[in-house]
Design an enzyme around this catalytic site. Structure first.
Site, PDB file in Angstrom:
ATOM      1  N   SER A   1       0.867  -1.185   0.000  1.00 16.48           N
ATOM      2  CA  SER A   1       0.000   0.000   0.000  1.00 16.48           C
ATOM      3  C   SER A   1       0.898   1.228   0.000  1.00 16.48           C
ATOM      4  O   SER A   1       2.110   1.111   0.218  1.00 16.48           O
ATOM      5  CB  SER A   1      -0.847  -0.043   1.277  1.00 16.48           C
ATOM      6  OG  SER A   1      -1.372   1.216   1.607  1.00 16.48           O
TER       7      SER A   1
ATOM      8  N   TYR B   1      -2.891  -1.268  10.008  1.00 15.71           N
ATOM      9  CA  TYR B   1      -2.851  -1.433   8.545  1.00 15.71           C
ATOM     10  C   TYR B   1      -1.473  -1.042   8.023  1.00 15.71           C
ATOM     11  O   TYR B   1      -0.849  -1.783   7.248  1.00 15.71           O
ATOM     12  CB  TYR B   1      -3.940  -0.558   7.916  1.00 15.71           C
ATOM     13  CG  TYR B   1      -4.104  -0.720   6.425  1.00 15.71           C
ATOM     14  CD1 TYR B   1      -4.893  -1.740   5.906  1.00 15.71           C
ATOM     15  CD2 TYR B   1      -3.480   0.152   5.535  1.00 15.71           C
ATOM     16  CE1 TYR B   1      -5.054  -1.892   4.534  1.00 15.71           C
ATOM     17  CE2 TYR B   1      -3.638   0.005   4.166  1.00 15.71           C
ATOM     18  CZ  TYR B   1      -4.423  -1.018   3.667  1.00 15.71           C
ATOM     19  OH  TYR B   1      -4.577  -1.173   2.309  1.00 15.71           O
TER      20      TYR B   1
HETATM   21  P1  NDP Z   1     -11.847  -5.210  -1.100  1.00 18.91           P
HETATM   22  O1  NDP Z   1     -12.478  -4.971   0.230  1.00 18.91           O
HETATM   23  O2  NDP Z   1     -12.625  -4.908  -2.341  1.00 18.91           O
HETATM   24  O3  NDP Z   1     -11.313  -6.706  -1.202  1.00 18.91           O
HETATM   25  C1  NDP Z   1     -10.764  -7.378  -0.116  1.00 18.91           C
HETATM   26  C2  NDP Z   1     -10.790  -8.855  -0.438  1.00 18.91           C
HETATM   27  O4  NDP Z   1     -10.180  -9.590   0.617  1.00 18.91           O
HETATM   28  C3  NDP Z   1     -12.178  -9.391  -0.617  1.00 18.91           C
HETATM   29  O5  NDP Z   1     -12.179 -10.171  -1.794  1.00 18.91           O
HETATM   30  C4  NDP Z   1     -12.404 -10.268   0.606  1.00 18.91           C
HETATM   31  O6  NDP Z   1     -13.238 -11.357   0.261  1.00 18.91           O
HETATM   32  C5  NDP Z   1     -10.994 -10.713   0.932  1.00 18.91           C
HETATM   33  N1  NDP Z   1     -10.756 -11.064   2.323  1.00 18.91           N
HETATM   34  C6  NDP Z   1     -10.757 -10.241   3.409  1.00 18.91           C
HETATM   35  N2  NDP Z   1     -10.498 -10.941   4.515  1.00 18.91           N
HETATM   36  C7  NDP Z   1     -10.307 -12.238   4.136  1.00 18.91           C
HETATM   37  C8  NDP Z   1     -10.023 -13.441   4.841  1.00 18.91           C
HETATM   38  N3  NDP Z   1      -9.847 -13.455   6.168  1.00 18.91           N
HETATM   39  N4  NDP Z   1      -9.914 -14.582   4.123  1.00 18.91           N
HETATM   40  C9  NDP Z   1     -10.092 -14.591   2.773  1.00 18.91           C
HETATM   41  N5  NDP Z   1     -10.356 -13.487   2.061  1.00 18.91           N
HETATM   42  C10 NDP Z   1     -10.477 -12.322   2.740  1.00 18.91           C
HETATM   43  O7  NDP Z   1     -10.494  -4.373  -1.043  1.00 18.91           O
HETATM   44  P2  NDP Z   1      -9.433  -3.901  -2.134  1.00 18.91           P
HETATM   45  O8  NDP Z   1      -9.610  -4.584  -3.417  1.00 18.91           O
HETATM   46  O9  NDP Z   1      -9.396  -2.434  -2.065  1.00 18.91           O
HETATM   47  O10 NDP Z   1      -8.095  -4.421  -1.424  1.00 18.91           O
HETATM   48  C11 NDP Z   1      -7.334  -5.520  -1.888  1.00 18.91           C
HETATM   49  C12 NDP Z   1      -5.929  -5.392  -1.333  1.00 18.91           C
HETATM   50  O11 NDP Z   1      -5.345  -4.180  -1.812  1.00 18.91           O
HETATM   51  C13 NDP Z   1      -5.878  -5.322   0.191  1.00 18.91           C
HETATM   52  O12 NDP Z   1      -4.728  -6.002   0.652  1.00 18.91           O
HETATM   53  C14 NDP Z   1      -5.750  -3.837   0.448  1.00 18.91           C
HETATM   54  O13 NDP Z   1      -5.127  -3.560   1.672  1.00 18.91           O
HETATM   55  C15 NDP Z   1      -4.869  -3.427  -0.716  1.00 18.91           C
HETATM   56  N6  NDP Z   1      -4.908  -2.010  -1.037  1.00 18.91           N
HETATM   57  C16 NDP Z   1      -6.040  -1.380  -1.483  1.00 18.91           C
HETATM   58  C17 NDP Z   1      -6.014  -0.039  -1.805  1.00 18.91           C
HETATM   59  C18 NDP Z   1      -7.195   0.688  -2.357  1.00 18.91           C
HETATM   60  O14 NDP Z   1      -7.092   1.917  -2.587  1.00 18.91           O
HETATM   61  N7  NDP Z   1      -8.322   0.044  -2.602  1.00 18.91           N
HETATM   62  C19 NDP Z   1      -4.797   0.754  -1.662  1.00 18.91           C
HETATM   63  C20 NDP Z   1      -3.663  -0.004  -1.185  1.00 18.91           C
HETATM   64  C21 NDP Z   1      -3.725  -1.324  -0.893  1.00 18.91           C
HETATM   65  P3  NDP Z   1     -14.398 -11.900   1.260  1.00 18.91           P
HETATM   66  O15 NDP Z   1     -15.184 -10.711   1.687  1.00 18.91           O
HETATM   67  O16 NDP Z   1     -15.150 -12.881   0.424  1.00 18.91           O
HETATM   68  O17 NDP Z   1     -13.671 -12.580   2.372  1.00 18.91           O
END
Ligand code: NDP
Length: 256
Positions: free
Chosen positions: A146, A159
């Site tokens: 991130s 985070y």
């Molecule tokens: P979303 O909330 O859209 O996606 C998060 C995903 O993680 C979901 O598919 C969710 O699926 C899954 N998830 C969460 N917890 C678990 C778990 N315990 N086991 C299995 N799956 C899990 O977020 P983003 O797409 O924005 O984020 C994706 C990654 O990118 C993250 O690591 C985030 O920190 C990082 N990121 C995002 C940024 C942004 O601006 N959006 C910026 C920088 C980094 P489900 O609900 O089915 O479990």
């Protein structure tokens, strides 16, 4: 005709959190380059929709319901992928959550939950795929950091700690597993329009405009901005690239 260095035909990938957001953007890239994709998440409905999206693009795809903080579930995730597709070549450690509170207000359980989901999961999944990659003669691991791998975040200390840790964990795997022909790299997304940041925009006054003002590209990132980097870091094109942390941020991290 020479094969493209970006071709992933016959490769098998696991994308945690691949049922939405950045993970789905990366999964689409891998699918379109020819890889089979195991989508890993907790929500059956979201995962089924993502699998349908990938199949429409002509890819082989399955949904694996697993909590990536659970070691047994992670082991089962790898076994299921191997039994469906026969091998594992690519792991994208993308699952992540955030709990927005300053350090003085964050409960220890909240700290633990963010670290477990964002950082320990990458360790568990990487360790679980290692034997299959070693056996296949190599592999590719992509970890999602991130901007908070670089900058502090007063409203998100766990985070930021998890995302700083991801970069050092990536470098450690790169060094440890280079002899096995496994490349490990991190990508550092800027501000991307997903469920995660839609919640942040609702909670943090003025965030939307601040991001636009600070991003040289003058827009929020889209999930499809992650297809190209996913293919590059998963393919032969990046065989001499390991241990890096690449910002995908429209210039956010270099803005003075
Ligand atoms: P979303 O909330 O859209 O996606 C998060 C995903 O993680 C979901 O598919 C969710 O699926 C899954 N998830 C969460 N917890 C678990 C778990 N315990 N086991 C299995 N799956 C899990 O977020 P983003 O797409 O924005 O984020 C994706 C990654 O990118 C993250 O690591 C985030 O920190 C990082 N990121 C995002 C940024 C942004 O601006 N959006 C910026 C920088 C980094 P489900 O609900 O089915 O479990």
């Amino acid at each position: 005709m020479a094969t493209s260095p970006f071709d992933l035909t016959g490769r098998v990938s696991i994308v945690t959190g691949g049922n939405g957001g950045i993970g789905l953007g990366m999964a689409r890239g891998l699918a379109e380059a020819g890889a089979a994709v195991a989508i890993v998440g907790r929500s059956t409905a979201k995962s089924d929709a993502a699998v349908a999206d990938l199949k429409q693009r002509g890819a082989k795809a399955i949904s694996v319901i697993a909590d990536v903080t659970d070691k047994a579930a992670v082991a089962a995730m790898v076994e299921r992928t191997k039994s469906e597709f026969g091998r594992v070549d690519i792991l994208v450690n993308n699952a992540g959550i955030n709990i927005r509170k300053p350090p003085h207000a964050l409960a220890p359980e909240e700290w633990d939950s963010v670290i477990a989901t964002n950082l320990t999961s990458a360790f568990l999944c990487s360790q679980a795929v290692y034997p299959a990659m070693k056996q296949a003669g190599g592999g590719k691991i992509i970890n999602i950091g991130s901007m908070m791998s670089i900058f502090g975040a007063g409203f998100a200390p766990a985070y930021a700690a998890s995302k700083g840790g991801i970069v050092q964990f990536t470098r450690s795997c790169a060094v440890a597993w280079a002899a096995d022909n496994i490349q490990a790299n991190a990508i550092l997304p800027g501000w991307i329009d997903t469920d995660l940041t839609r919640r942040a925009r609702a909670e943090i006054d003025g965030l939307h405009d601040k991001v636009l003002a600070r991003t040289p590209a003058a827009r929020w990132g889209e999930i499809d901005d992650f297809a190209g980097i996913a293919v590059f870091l998963s393919s032969a094109a990046s065989d001499f690239v390991t241990g890096t942390a690449i910002p995908i941020d429209g210039g956010f991290s270099v803005m003075g």
